[in-house]
Motif scaffolding. Structure first.
Motif, PDB file in Angstrom:
ATOM      1  N   UNK A 487      38.501  34.308  54.793  1.00 20.64           N
ATOM      2  CA  UNK A 487      39.191  33.995  53.546  1.00 20.64           C
ATOM      3  C   UNK A 487      38.197  33.517  52.488  1.00 20.64           C
ATOM      4  N   UNK A 488      38.277  34.117  51.319  1.00 22.68           N
ATOM      5  CA  UNK A 488      37.476  33.675  50.186  1.00 22.68           C
ATOM      6  C   UNK A 488      38.419  33.038  49.177  1.00 22.68           C
ATOM      7  N   UNK A 489      38.219  31.750  48.899  1.00 21.38           N
ATOM      8  CA  UNK A 489      39.071  31.024  47.962  1.00 21.38           C
ATOM      9  C   UNK A 489      38.468  31.136  46.565  1.00 21.38           C
ATOM     10  N   UNK A 490      39.300  31.561  45.611  1.00 21.76           N
ATOM     11  CA  UNK A 490      38.870  31.737  44.222  1.00 21.76           C
ATOM     12  C   UNK A 490      39.619  30.757  43.326  1.00 21.76           C
ATOM     13  N   UNK A 542      37.713  31.296  59.080  1.00 22.68           N
ATOM     14  CA  UNK A 542      36.463  31.288  58.317  1.00 22.68           C
ATOM     15  C   UNK A 542      36.795  31.225  56.828  1.00 22.68           C
ATOM     16  N   UNK A 543      36.109  30.316  56.125  1.00 18.90           N
ATOM     17  CA  UNK A 543      36.437  30.080  54.722  1.00 18.90           C
ATOM     18  C   UNK A 543      35.155  29.982  53.901  1.00 18.90           C
ATOM     19  N   UNK A 544      35.181  30.611  52.726  1.00 21.11           N
ATOM     20  CA  UNK A 544      34.131  30.433  51.717  1.00 21.11           C
ATOM     21  C   UNK A 544      34.826  30.291  50.375  1.00 21.11           C
ATOM     22  N   UNK A 545      34.118  29.750  49.388  1.00 25.39           N
ATOM     23  CA  UNK A 545      34.707  29.543  48.067  1.00 25.39           C
ATOM     24  C   UNK A 545      33.736  30.019  47.000  1.00 25.39           C
ATOM     25  N   UNK A 572      29.790  29.332  47.057  1.00 17.87           N
ATOM     26  CA  UNK A 572      29.066  30.256  46.196  1.00 17.87           C
ATOM     27  C   UNK A 572      29.300  29.856  44.743  1.00 17.87           C
ATOM     28  N   UNK A 573      28.240  29.862  43.940  1.00 16.61           N
ATOM     29  CA  UNK A 573      28.327  29.458  42.531  1.00 16.61           C
ATOM     30  C   UNK A 573      27.908  30.621  41.638  1.00 16.61           C
ATOM     31  N   UNK A 574      28.645  30.819  40.558  1.00 16.33           N
ATOM     32  CA  UNK A 574      28.355  31.948  39.665  1.00 16.33           C
ATOM     33  C   UNK A 574      26.983  31.822  39.004  1.00 16.33           C
ATOM     34  N   UNK A 575      26.483  30.615  38.815  1.00 18.65           N
ATOM     35  CA  UNK A 575      25.184  30.451  38.164  1.00 18.65           C
ATOM     36  C   UNK A 575      24.044  31.045  38.995  1.00 18.65           C
ATOM     37  N   UNK A 576      24.274  31.193  40.312  1.00 24.07           N
ATOM     38  CA  UNK A 576      23.239  31.777  41.160  1.00 24.07           C
ATOM     39  C   UNK A 576      23.094  33.276  40.926  1.00 24.07           C
ATOM     40  N   UNK A 577      24.088  33.884  40.268  1.00 20.57           N
ATOM     41  CA  UNK A 577      24.062  35.327  40.041  1.00 20.57           C
ATOM     42  C   UNK A 577      23.906  35.650  38.556  1.00 20.57           C
ATOM     43  N   UNK A 578      23.931  34.613  37.719  1.00 18.41           N
ATOM     44  CA  UNK A 578      23.633  34.757  36.295  1.00 18.41           C
ATOM     45  C   UNK A 578      22.743  33.587  35.898  1.00 18.41           C
TER      46      UNK A 578
END
Length: 669
Positions: A487-490, A542-545, A572-578
């Motif tokens: 599960x990916x929590x958004x 299993x969980x990620x966010x 996971x943080x958006x700043x790591x990809x921008x």
């Protein structure tokens, strides 16, 4: 030809819905009872209704509170718009137009209260004005009259100049050249061709092209008018009787004295589906078998009986297969096994045969099953006739079906919409899929003085209007929350849309694929992510966010509970990809593409600002745009993904999303 937008006015409870967009496949009108959903469909059908549908009636259909304006003559029904629609054109439509009109971008049509109509072309060449061609006409006349071209203010007195002056008498330079005037001027130019020398060829060509625009526009309008799809409204009142007396029905149809027009409509469709008239089947049931000494007559009689039997059998198989696709009988819950149509003398019978071979009349089955049979009978009969490729308007379809049957029937509507653009109304959460919110138009009626409104965005001041959507999301969340191991929590719904949209682009284009076993769970806000993650983690899942890098996302990412449950790898943080943007949000991973989509689809032009302010979050830049919403932007992106390939994304965007999807898969492997 596809319906693009609609605008309903001055019809019953509808004063002015506002312009709302229509999806290319299916559009869902959601709202509470008495909001005006049915009125919207009824008015829309009047654009091009099937034969036999009642036309607009001022007494019955004009808003009652304003009817005095009609009786006093203050308002002319011929000038009262009821439904205005805009169509997009497909390649066949465009190729049917005159060459000069093939740059047309669309076609608009309006139906008025007196059943008259008007139409227009979008993006067609403008009609010439008298002033724009006057100079060329004067000089051509002077040339043919044997004179040197003179100033516009000088009036020549010879034959062609006099004829031209007569044609332009009482016209100003601003008057458009079309219709009879265009035809007359074109004939005048054509008569001068033989008397002009080669030096005038360019002028003559220019005049002929300008004077042809009016005729070409008229031809294009007539061509597109003939290609308008039929708007077919299906109502819950259309039912098929389980037992039809063919002779009585034939008499009623012949004398036009139907007991109940809507109820008998289903029976007429059933006969249409079979390829027989009621009189044909009735006469065949009465006909005695020819004697054995007349072999030709006996063969004809047997052929008629066999044709009837085979067509009944074919229709039975078709209906059974379609109904099973929704009804889905199972070994633990046996349902209708087979639908059978049979003729017994003067009676046409519709029976249901179960797995034991027991026959039960249709009216002894559930309301939901009866409705489903009636729907498919009417649809197949109409689609096979004049309504093929029509626009389907379904009013509260499947309301008598069980909730789970409605969810299955939703897929049936999707299949229908693949061939017939479909608009349907509902207040059932089971007829709105969790991935279909961009198809939803919210209908509300909060004030009778304002009337029914249709919102293209999922917004409403009436909580009851949004209740079906909330229930649909709640039910889907409840069903899926613990169904997937990964599960990916958004944070929000738009985050899910962006991730699903890009993942679909990558999957279709050969890029990295998001693990299809990962469930996307929307928390609603960054602050709620920790609650969803905790609940899911407690069930040994299993969980990620994925969190934005704004202040709300930072606060959520720093919560000890979230860090303890998911670990650093699971957050996971958006700043790591921008990395160039300190407070990056998910929109910044599409920084090159979204401004272009916003400009082209929504009229929000921030392309230059986004380039010049490369370190500023994209949402901050958009926040200065009037009417901006993250929902509208995400919805526009979803529409864009349907017609584009992942390679259209910039290299930086593909790199960022490839890394993000890789990390998501790794965190939930």
């Amino acid at each position: 030809m596809k319906l693009k937008t609609a605008h309903i006015q001055n019809y019953r409870s509808v004063l002015d819905t506002g312009i709302f967009e229509v999806e290319s496949a299916k559009t869902i009108l959601v709202g509470p009872n008495e909001a005006g959903k049915t009125a919207v469909l009824q008015a829309l059908q009047q654009i091009n209704p099937p034969q036999g549908v009642k036309r607009l009636d001022t007494l019955r259909d004009y808003p009652r509170a304003k009817y005095n304006d009609i009786t006093t003559g203050k308002v002319d029904p011929k000038k009262v718009p009821i439904a205005t629609v805009v169509f997009t054109l497909d390649d066949e439509d465009v190729m049917a137009l005159p060459v000069s009109m093939r740059g047309v971008e669309g076609y608009t049509f309006t139906r008025y209260m007196s059943n008259n109509a008007s139409h227009n072309l979008i993006g067609a060449p403008a009609l010439p004005t008298v002033g724009s061609i006057k100079r060329d006409m004067i000089r051509l006349a002077a040339h043919v009259d044997g004179r040197t071209p003179v100033a516009d203010s000088v009036v020549a007195s010879t034959a062609q100049t006099d004829k031209l002056n007569a044609l332009l008498k009482d016209l100003s330079d601003e008057d458009s050249v079309s219709g009879e005037l265009s035809d007359a001027l074109k004939r005048w130019v054509n008569t001068l061709i033989a008397h002009a020398d080669d030096s005038e060829d360019t002028r003559i060509d220019r005049l002929q092209a300008a004077l042809s625009i009016g005729a070409d526009r008229d031809l294009a309008l007539n061509t597109l008018h003939d290609r308008i799809p039929v708007f077919v409204l299906f109502s819950n009142y259309f039912r098929v009787r389980p037992l039809i007396h063919l002779g009585h029905l034939a008499d009623r149809l012949q004398s036009n004295t139907l007991d109940d027009e809507q109820y008998d409509y289903g029976n007429k469709c059933l006969l249409q589906l079979l390829g027989f008239t009621a009189r044909d089947l009735s006469d065949l049931g009465k006909a005695p078998e020819p004697p054995a000494n007349k072999p030709e007559a006996l063969k004809t009689y047997r052929d008629q009986l066999d044709r009837r039997k085979y067509q009944l059998n074919s229709a039975s198989v078709q209906l059974t297969n379609e109904i099973r696709s929704v009804w889905k009988p199972s070994s633990t819950r046996p349902e209708a096994d087979r639908l059978r149509l049979d003729v017994d003398g003067q009676y046409l019978k519709v029976v249901v045969e179960d797995e034991l071979g027991v026959e039960i009349e249709l009216d002894q089955r559930s309301e939901g099953f009866q409705w489903l049979v009636s729907f498919f009978v009417v649809f197949f009969a109409e689609a096979a006739d004049r309504h093929e490729n029509a626009i389907l308007l379904l009013d509260e379809p499947g309301m008598s079906l069980h909730a789970l049957k409605q969810r299955e029937f939703r897929e049936t509507i999707t299949k229908l919409a693949a061939k017939n653009q479909t608009i349907y109304t509902t207040h059932s959460p089971f007829l709105v899929g969790p991935n279909e919110l961009d198809y939803v138009r919210v209908v509300e009626l909060n004030d009778r003085n304002i009337g029914t409104k249709v919102h293209t965005t999922v917004t409403s001041s009436d909580p009851a209007a949004l209740l079906p959507l909330q229930e649909a999301l709640g039910y889907d969340l409840a069903q899926s929350l613990f169904a997937q191991r990964r599960n990916l929590v958004l944070e929000g719904l738009t985050d899910e849309w962006y991730l699903e949209g890009v993942a679909a682009l990558f999957a279709d284009g050969g890029g990295i694929k998001l693990n299809d076993k990962i469930a996307l769970v929307t928390a609603g806000t960054a602050g709620k992510v920790v609650y969803f993650a905790t609940i899911l983690h407690a069930h040994n899942l299993k969980v990620a966010a994925l969190l934005d890098s704004d202040s709300a996302g930072d606060a959520a990412a720093k919560q000890d509970t979230l860090i303890h449950k998911l670990g650093r790898k699971g957050i996971l943080r958006t700043k790591d990809y921008a990395p160039a943007i300190a407070k990056a949000e998910i929109e910044d991973l599409l920084r090159d593409t979204l401004p272009i989509i916003a400009r082209d689809q929504l009229g929000w032009d921030v392309v230059d600002q986004a380039t010049q302010q490369a370190s500023r979050p994209l949402v901050d830049i958009f926040s200065n745009v009037t009417g901006f919403s993250k929902y509208k932007l995400a919805k526009a992106f979803l529409r864009w993904t349907r017609d584009n390939h992942f390679e259209v994304l910039s290299e930086l965007e593909r790199t960022a999303w490839t890394k993000l999807i890789t990390d998501i898969n790794a965190a939930l492997k």
